[in-house]
Design a protein around this motif. Structure first.
Motif, PDB file in Angstrom:
ATOM      1  N   ARG A 196     -18.436   0.528 -62.000  1.00  0.00           N
ATOM      2  CA  ARG A 196     -17.239   0.184 -62.352  1.00  0.00           C
ATOM      3  C   ARG A 196     -16.969   0.163 -63.974  1.00  0.00           C
ATOM      4  NH1 ARG A 196     -17.851  -3.277 -57.706  1.00  0.00           N
ATOM      5  NH2 ARG A 196     -18.387  -5.151 -58.983  1.00  0.00           N
ATOM      6  N   ARG A 197     -17.729  -0.333 -64.645  1.00  0.00           N
ATOM      7  CA  ARG A 197     -17.741  -0.104 -66.066  1.00  0.00           C
ATOM      8  C   ARG A 197     -17.623   1.176 -66.537  1.00  0.00           C
ATOM      9  NH1 ARG A 197     -21.660  -4.522 -65.843  1.00  0.00           N
ATOM     10  NH2 ARG A 197     -23.221  -2.889 -66.285  1.00  0.00           N
ATOM     11  N   TYR A 198     -18.448   1.968 -66.180  1.00  0.00           N
ATOM     12  CA  TYR A 198     -18.651   3.307 -66.468  1.00  0.00           C
ATOM     13  C   TYR A 198     -17.058   3.814 -66.070  1.00  0.00           C
ATOM     14  CZ  TYR A 198     -20.055   8.186 -66.903  1.00  0.00           C
ATOM     15  OH  TYR A 198     -20.302   9.574 -67.256  1.00  0.00           O
ATOM     16  N   LEU A 199     -16.729   3.659 -65.036  1.00  0.00           N
ATOM     17  CA  LEU A 199     -15.563   4.484 -64.513  1.00  0.00           C
ATOM     18  C   LEU A 199     -14.237   3.681 -65.438  1.00  0.00           C
ATOM     19  CD1 LEU A 199     -13.885   6.064 -62.545  1.00  0.00           C
ATOM     20  CD2 LEU A 199     -13.710   4.030 -61.091  1.00  0.00           C
ATOM     21  N   LYS A 200     -14.208   2.544 -65.747  1.00  0.00           N
ATOM     22  CA  LYS A 200     -13.213   2.141 -66.558  1.00  0.00           C
ATOM     23  C   LYS A 200     -13.194   2.684 -67.917  1.00  0.00           C
ATOM     24  CE  LYS A 200     -11.131  -2.296 -68.184  1.00  0.00           C
ATOM     25  NZ  LYS A 200     -11.193  -3.901 -68.133  1.00  0.00           N
ATOM     26  N   ASP A 201     -14.090   2.760 -68.570  1.00  0.00           N
ATOM     27  CA  ASP A 201     -14.426   3.480 -69.750  1.00  0.00           C
ATOM     28  C   ASP A 201     -13.852   4.959 -69.859  1.00  0.00           C
ATOM     29  OD1 ASP A 201     -15.757   3.748 -72.727  1.00  0.00           O
ATOM     30  OD2 ASP A 201     -16.820   5.330 -71.568  1.00  0.00           O
ATOM     31  N   PHE A 202     -14.282   5.681 -68.780  1.00  0.00           N
ATOM     32  CA  PHE A 202     -13.959   6.959 -68.523  1.00  0.00           C
ATOM     33  C   PHE A 202     -12.320   7.075 -68.522  1.00  0.00           C
ATOM     34  CE2 PHE A 202     -12.257  10.101 -65.187  1.00  0.00           C
ATOM     35  CZ  PHE A 202     -12.255  11.076 -66.014  1.00  0.00           C
ATOM     36  N   LEU A 203     -11.826   6.247 -67.658  1.00  0.00           N
ATOM     37  CA  LEU A 203     -10.405   6.290 -67.413  1.00  0.00           C
ATOM     38  C   LEU A 203      -9.419   5.617 -68.465  1.00  0.00           C
ATOM     39  CD1 LEU A 203     -10.248   4.713 -63.793  1.00  0.00           C
ATOM     40  CD2 LEU A 203      -9.869   6.887 -64.480  1.00  0.00           C
ATOM     41  N   LEU A 341     -24.893  -0.279 -48.618  1.00  0.00           N
ATOM     42  CA  LEU A 341     -23.740   0.005 -49.257  1.00  0.00           C
ATOM     43  C   LEU A 341     -22.529  -0.929 -49.431  1.00  0.00           C
ATOM     44  CD1 LEU A 341     -24.399   2.160 -46.121  1.00  0.00           C
ATOM     45  CD2 LEU A 341     -23.447   3.746 -47.905  1.00  0.00           C
ATOM     46  N   SER A 342     -21.536  -0.730 -50.430  1.00  0.00           N
ATOM     47  CA  SER A 342     -20.547  -1.340 -50.812  1.00  0.00           C
ATOM     48  C   SER A 342     -19.288  -0.450 -51.168  1.00  0.00           C
ATOM     49  CB  SER A 342     -20.894  -2.245 -51.902  1.00  0.00           C
ATOM     50  OG  SER A 342     -19.940  -3.318 -52.493  1.00  0.00           O
ATOM     51  N   ALA A 343     -18.189  -0.844 -50.547  1.00  0.00           N
ATOM     52  CA  ALA A 343     -17.155   0.108 -50.814  1.00  0.00           C
ATOM     53  C   ALA A 343     -16.132  -0.776 -51.346  1.00  0.00           C
ATOM     54  CB  ALA A 343     -16.629   0.933 -49.690  1.00  0.00           C
ATOM     55  N   ALA A 344     -15.297  -0.184 -52.153  1.00  0.00           N
ATOM     56  CA  ALA A 344     -14.259  -0.829 -52.926  1.00  0.00           C
ATOM     57  C   ALA A 344     -12.995  -0.389 -53.543  1.00  0.00           C
ATOM     58  CB  ALA A 344     -14.771  -1.996 -54.233  1.00  0.00           C
ATOM     59  N   LEU A 345     -11.950  -1.052 -53.418  1.00  0.00           N
ATOM     60  CA  LEU A 345     -10.696  -0.372 -53.990  1.00  0.00           C
ATOM     61  C   LEU A 345     -10.212  -0.971 -55.248  1.00  0.00           C
ATOM     62  CD1 LEU A 345      -8.740  -0.182 -50.818  1.00  0.00           C
ATOM     63  CD2 LEU A 345      -9.518   1.709 -52.104  1.00  0.00           C
ATOM     64  N   HIS A 346      -9.951  -0.232 -56.429  1.00  0.00           N
ATOM     65  CA  HIS A 346      -9.568  -0.753 -57.831  1.00  0.00           C
ATOM     66  C   HIS A 346      -8.428  -0.174 -58.175  1.00  0.00           C
ATOM     67  CE1 HIS A 346     -13.927  -2.050 -57.852  1.00  0.00           C
ATOM     68  NE2 HIS A 346     -14.188  -0.789 -57.238  1.00  0.00           N
ATOM     69  N   ARG A 347      -7.832  -0.968 -59.086  1.00  0.00           N
ATOM     70  CA  ARG A 347      -6.841  -0.447 -60.041  1.00  0.00           C
ATOM     71  C   ARG A 347      -6.887  -0.510 -61.229  1.00  0.00           C
ATOM     72  NH1 ARG A 347      -0.747  -0.203 -57.669  1.00  0.00           N
ATOM     73  NH2 ARG A 347      -0.540   0.909 -59.695  1.00  0.00           N
ATOM     74  N   TYR A 348      -6.885   0.119 -62.180  1.00  0.00           N
ATOM     75  CA  TYR A 348      -7.168   0.076 -63.554  1.00  0.00           C
ATOM     76  C   TYR A 348      -6.121   0.289 -64.519  1.00  0.00           C
ATOM     77  CZ  TYR A 348     -11.853   0.709 -61.892  1.00  0.00           C
ATOM     78  OH  TYR A 348     -13.046   0.563 -61.443  1.00  0.00           O
ATOM     79  N   ASP A 349      -4.861   0.299 -64.066  1.00  0.00           N
ATOM     80  CA  ASP A 349      -3.665   0.311 -64.843  1.00  0.00           C
ATOM     81  C   ASP A 349      -3.086  -1.017 -65.344  1.00  0.00           C
ATOM     82  OD1 ASP A 349      -2.521  -0.337 -62.462  1.00  0.00           O
ATOM     83  OD2 ASP A 349      -1.244   1.451 -62.311  1.00  0.00           O
TER      84      ASP A 349
END
Length: 440
Positions: A196-203, A341-349
């Motif tokens: 999640r940290r990596y994804l947030k950095d990319f976004l 496994l762990s699945a999740a939904l996220h908003r980054y805006d």
């Protein structure tokens, strides 16, 4: 199947591919028995004593480091491969009999035992049996006669022999099992948080004055996975990462869709290979996995001030694809056992807009508009089953999707079923064309 690497190095061939010629070379080299290798001259008797011996040999391997039992090679009472001794196939005592004995005489059952006959070309009509036993996360495995749950023994390999554990040792093995389960949970959380940290950095990253990716893709579905018995894949150099990326790209082409194919180029990470785009992800050297795809989230065309709309069908299809990709990578590294496994939904805006599920362009899932769920959905599946059976991947994805969708007011997934089917008649042509790995 994850077996001790020493076996392949010693035998010059992976145990799954051994031939009679390989066994003869083992004899010529006088390869000794060890904690992970047991030469046996004779096939097991059909008596209770014979069944118990078979169960003891297999459970001891599983309780130690895994390994291989070869039936049809005489050790000459010298604890090394001495002579070929294949046997005739005994009616009613083949692979099915072996598996039946293991299922009935070992508690809990040792998962993923390989049973393979090898025909002899030197001795016509005779065969060898090769039993491959991976290390087990469910150890200790006890041997007990069917119906006799109160008189059991736990065995381990000790050098070239098998010994019985004392009560205190058995207790420690159970403590180790429970600690390992706790470690898996911690590792899963670690992989998910890092992803999640990596994804947030990319976004949120801005390149050359352009808008950050989050502007166009604010919401994502992610999947983190950790195998119970970790694998190992070299990811220390650029060449290692390029090879792993290429291999994963090929594996991702065999899912129900191509949506898990990683965007080029492979990127560097400590003991991992990374990729950015949709999907964005991290492949860890121990078989752990994280990947996320952008959710089809858009404004309500009929009500600009209303809740955002999310395509439920696209979400469900993507989840199956991610489950398959996670299992494929874990298996590629040599991991075995269960896959957590762990699945999740996220908003980054930074918004907390309500979301309404869209089943089709004209039909809405009943229920109130709600924010994306904050709690992940978790489940455990059999790694080997997910890799070999697409329906098993659908079952796992259904379980994850059902929990996340329930938090959004949906009673159940729309196109996935709990028995492993994809209801393609509920998909339009656009979605059907995406299902390159599923009959439509």
């Amino acid at each position: 199947m994850a077996l001790p690497a020493r076996l392949t190095a010693t035998l010059g061939q992976h145990p799954d591919h051994l031939t009679e010629e390989d066994l003869q070379r083992a004899i010529d080299s006088q390869i000794p028995e060890s904690v992970d290798l047991d030469w046996k001259k004779d096939f097991y008797q059909g008596t209770d004593a014979g069944k118990k011996e078979l169960a003891k040999d297999v459970s001891a391997m599983a309780n130690t480091a895994g390994g291989m039992v070869v039936i049809g090679v005489d050790d000459g009472k010298k604890d090394h491969a001495h002579d070929l001794a294949p046997s005739e196939l005994i009616p009613g005592r083949g692979e099915e009999w072996i598996r039946s004995v293991l299922a009935n005489w070992i508690q809990p059952v040792v998962p993923n035992v390989g049973v393979r006959p090898v025909k002899s070309t030197v001795h016509a009509g005779k065969i060898y049996w090769i039993l491959t036993v991976p290390p087990s996360t469910q150890a200790p495995h006890a041997v007990a006669a069917p119906g006799n749950d109160y008189n059991f023994r736990v065995h381990v390999r000790h050098g070239t022999t098998t010994r019985t554990l004392a009560e205190s040792e058995i207790a420690q093995r159970y403590r180790d099992r429970f600690q390992a389960a706790s470690d898996d949970v911690d590792r899963l959380r670690e992989v998910a948080d890092a992803g999640r940290r990596y994804l947030k950095d990319f976004l949120t990253r801005t390149v050359e004055g352009s808008s950050p990716p989050v502007t166009y893709s604010p919401a994502w579905v992610s999947l983190a996975a950790v195998p119970a018995v970790r694998g190992t894949y070299p990811l220390a150099t650029r060449a290692d990462r390029d090879e792993a990326f290429s291999r994963f790209e090929d594996l991702a082409c065999h899912g129900v869709t191509l949506n898990a194919r990683p965007p080029y180029p492979p990127l560097v990470g400590r003991r991992q290979v990374r990729f950015e785009g949709s999907p964005t992800g991290q492949l860890h050297q121990d078989g752990s996995f994280y990947a996320a795809r952008a959710i089809d989230l858009h404004n309500n065309r009929r009500d600009a001030d209303g809740p955002h709309q999310m395509s439920q069908r696209a979400f469900e299809v993507d989840l199956v694809t991610l489950v398959q990709a996670a299992a494929a990578w874990a298996a590629e590294t040599g991991a075995v056992g269960d896959l957590m496994l762990s699945a999740a939904l996220h908003r980054y805006d930074g918004r907390d807009n309500l979301v309404q599920l869209v089943v089709t362009e004209s039909v809405f899932q009943h229920g109130p508009a709600l924010p994306l769920p904050t709690a992940p959905a978790q489940t455990t599946g059999d790694l080997a089953a997910i890799v070999t059976d697409k329906r098993e991947a659908v079952v796992v994805a259904w379980t994850l999707a059902a929990d996340l969708l329930a938090d959004m007011g949906a009673h159940q997934p729309h196109i996935l079923t709990s028995d492993g089917d994809i209801l393609t008649d509920r998909l339009n042509d656009g979605f059907r064309h995406q299902l390159t790995g599923w009959p439509v």
